[in-house]
Design a protein around this motif. Structure first.
Motif, PDB file in Angstrom:
ATOM      1  N   TYR A 180       0.719  -1.261  -0.065  1.00  0.00           N
ATOM      2  CA  TYR A 180       0.093   0.103   0.025  1.00  0.00           C
ATOM      3  C   TYR A 180       0.776   1.357   0.127  1.00  0.00           C
ATOM      4  N   PHE A 181       1.648   1.425   0.803  1.00  0.00           N
ATOM      5  CA  PHE A 181       2.728   2.627   0.923  1.00  0.00           C
ATOM      6  C   PHE A 181       3.544   2.680  -0.334  1.00  0.00           C
ATOM      7  N   VAL A 182       4.088   1.640  -0.764  1.00  0.00           N
ATOM      8  CA  VAL A 182       4.756   1.686  -2.046  1.00  0.00           C
ATOM      9  C   VAL A 182       4.061   2.123  -3.165  1.00  0.00           C
ATOM     10  N   GLU A 183       2.567   1.678  -3.620  1.00  0.00           N
ATOM     11  CA  GLU A 183       1.974   2.078  -4.500  1.00  0.00           C
ATOM     12  C   GLU A 183       1.426   3.606  -4.507  1.00  0.00           C
ATOM     13  N   ASN A 184       0.801   3.938  -3.086  1.00  0.00           N
ATOM     14  CA  ASN A 184       0.257   5.003  -2.959  1.00  0.00           C
ATOM     15  C   ASN A 184       0.897   6.236  -2.233  1.00  0.00           C
ATOM     16  N   THR A 185       2.039   5.966  -1.777  1.00  0.00           N
ATOM     17  CA  THR A 185       3.011   7.060  -1.287  1.00  0.00           C
ATOM     18  C   THR A 185       4.618   6.973  -1.806  1.00  0.00           C
ATOM     19  N   LEU A 186       5.321   8.080  -1.089  1.00  0.00           N
ATOM     20  CA  LEU A 186       6.338   8.224  -2.079  1.00  0.00           C
ATOM     21  C   LEU A 186       7.637   7.167  -1.246  1.00  0.00           C
ATOM     22  N   TYR A 187       6.926   6.213  -0.228  1.00  0.00           N
ATOM     23  CA  TYR A 187       7.668   5.731   0.727  1.00  0.00           C
ATOM     24  C   TYR A 187       7.579   3.979   0.691  1.00  0.00           C
ATOM     25  N   ASN A 188       8.661   3.578   1.155  1.00  0.00           N
ATOM     26  CA  ASN A 188       8.761   1.946   1.522  1.00  0.00           C
ATOM     27  C   ASN A 188       8.680   1.635   3.020  1.00  0.00           C
ATOM     28  N   PHE A 189       8.100   0.733   3.279  1.00  0.00           N
ATOM     29  CA  PHE A 189       7.886   0.463   4.895  1.00  0.00           C
ATOM     30  C   PHE A 189       8.711  -0.478   5.200  1.00  0.00           C
ATOM     31  N   GLU A 190       9.689  -0.069   6.199  1.00  0.00           N
ATOM     32  CA  GLU A 190      10.684  -0.996   6.506  1.00  0.00           C
ATOM     33  C   GLU A 190      10.594  -1.520   7.983  1.00  0.00           C
ATOM     34  N   LEU A 191      10.504  -2.706   8.199  1.00  0.00           N
ATOM     35  CA  LEU A 191       9.982  -3.289   9.466  1.00  0.00           C
ATOM     36  C   LEU A 191      11.466  -4.242   9.790  1.00  0.00           C
ATOM     37  N   TYR A 192      12.081  -3.916  10.879  1.00  0.00           N
ATOM     38  CA  TYR A 192      13.132  -4.319  11.528  1.00  0.00           C
ATOM     39  C   TYR A 192      12.901  -4.925  12.785  1.00  0.00           C
ATOM     40  N   ARG A 193      13.724  -5.740  13.555  1.00  0.00           N
ATOM     41  CA  ARG A 193      13.404  -6.366  14.866  1.00  0.00           C
ATOM     42  C   ARG A 193      13.039  -5.347  15.899  1.00  0.00           C
ATOM     43  N   ASP A 194      13.641  -4.148  15.959  1.00  0.00           N
ATOM     44  CA  ASP A 194      13.695  -3.162  16.949  1.00  0.00           C
ATOM     45  C   ASP A 194      12.736  -1.980  16.466  1.00  0.00           C
ATOM     46  N   TYR A 195      12.519  -1.618  15.360  1.00  0.00           N
ATOM     47  CA  TYR A 195      11.886  -0.524  14.906  1.00  0.00           C
ATOM     48  C   TYR A 195      11.135  -0.543  13.284  1.00  0.00           C
ATOM     49  N   ALA A 196      10.313   0.172  13.393  1.00  0.00           N
ATOM     50  CA  ALA A 196       9.464   0.241  11.984  1.00  0.00           C
ATOM     51  C   ALA A 196       9.434   1.702  11.544  1.00  0.00           C
TER      52      ALA A 196
END
Length: 372
Positions: free
Chosen positions: A239-255
């Motif tokens: 959703y973020f990739v298609e509808n915003t300028l951003y990528n959603f990054e998810l790691y063990r300790d933060y998003a």
């Protein structure tokens, strides 16, 4: 409405306080054209309200979690906020196109303030505070200057002959609370009442936090939230990739949301500011440290370790810095880096220790000669 248009609309709405028709007619009409779609999408996806009026369009932003860095850009003291509230309360009671003098505003402030609020207009800092407030009101477009210069008041308390006029936006600035503001004893009472009246779903809160804060840190209080992020990642990222300028990054300790290319007008890290370049260089040194990290990826540095790190930073990279930073003392350099790092939640200062957050360890700098 295609994905590129949605991304453009989200950028306009999330990165501006409001879009004023008289100042930005093209973007106003663009948003107005897709009003129905945007209001539904923003309500369903983010649980937020899009206000559309004949003279402006505004996305009401009420962050689900408050942070100290969420203050108004340009304000430097508590008095700035106090005077801003008084000034907005004064003009909100006026009709549009109502003229008033600076000395009238000053008299009203004196009448509104309580005894425990000390204001001395012979004090340069107090006058400059009001100058900043008036400039902010001009920037928002709630008033316009007809005659005179507000800056002159900063030079002398006698320079109060400045004429303003209210605009049609004056009564639209202050948001509405679940009940009258005067009914709340404290801000905490208001904030609790406000959140209870939002009735948001958990996913809507997550979308809000990702769009309005630099990152979401994993803590002992939000383990369940992070589990939800992991479960919904494959739905949220597309959703973020298609509808915003951003990528959603998810790691063990933060998003966090990340962007591949910097664009003008965006408040992102790292920016092209020298202080951000220095922070990345500092992060490179932090990656080399062997300090033990907590179960949430936090690295704690003593003030002595922090000082040593700053000295090493200046020795390694100081020749690449601007004159301002290269000639700065270690103490002042540390203060500049701490203030900037706190804003972007890279690290903070607690109990005479520097706590480095996990996101900071992902940054790295490589300095190259110009001929490489």
């Amino acid at each position: 409405m295609n994905s590129a248009e949605v991304a453009q609309a989200f950028k306009l709405l999330f990165e501006n306080f409001w879009i004023v028709r008289s100042k930005d007619p093209e973007n106003y009409m663009f948003l107005r054209r897709y009003q129905t779609f945007l209001q539904k999408e923003i309500r369903d996806r983010f649980g937020m309200k899009l206000i559309v009026r004949n003279n402006y369009i505004q996305l009401l932003k009420r962050p689900p979690v408050l942070h100290s860095w969420m203050g108004e850009n340009g304000f430097v003291s508590q008095l700035d906020y106090t005077l801003f509230c008084f000034s907005m309360a004064y003009i909100e009671g006026m009709d549009a196109d109502k003229a008033f003098m600076l000395d009238e505003l000053i008299r009203e402030i004196e009448l509104m303030k309580s005894e425990h609020i000390y204001i001395d207009w012979t004090n340069f800092n107090h006058r400059k505070s009001l100058v900043r407030v008036v400039q902010k009101m001009l920037d928002y477009g709630v008033i316009e200057t007809i005659q005179g210069e507000t800056e002159e008041f900063g030079k002398s308390e006698h320079n109060q002959e400045v004429l303003f006029i209210t605009t049609s936006l004056a009564r639209s600035f202050l948001s509405r609370a679940p009940k009258f503001y005067t009914k709340y004893e404290t801000f905490e009472d208001y904030w609790l009442d406000f959140k209870e009246n939002q009735h948001l779903e958990i996913n809507q809160l997550l979308y809000q936090q990702l769009m309005m804060t630099p990152l979401i840190k994993r803590t002992s209080e939000n383990e369940e939230l992070f589990s939800r992020l992991k479960n919904y990642y494959h739905h949220m990222n597309p959703y973020f990739v298609e509808n915003t300028l951003y990528n959603f990054e998810l790691y063990r300790d933060y998003a966090a949301l990340a962007i591949e290319q910097r664009e003008n007008g965006q408040d992102i890290f790292p920016s092209r500011k020298v202080v951000d370049e220095i922070l990345i260089q500092l992060a490179t040194l932090c990656r080399e440290l062997t300090n033990e990290k907590t179960s949430y990826g936090l690295m704690v540095l003593s003030l002595d370790d922090w000082q040593k790190l700053l000295v090493q930073l200046k020795e390694n990279y100081g020749i690449y810095w601007s004159k301002e930073f290269s000639e700065m003392s270690i103490e002042n350099l540390g203060g500049e880096l701490l203030n900037r790092g706190k804003k972007w939640e890279l690290f903070t200062e607690e109990d005479n220790e520097i706590v480095v957050y996990p996101v900071f360890s992902r940054l790295v700098a490589e300095m190259r000669d110009e001929d490489e």
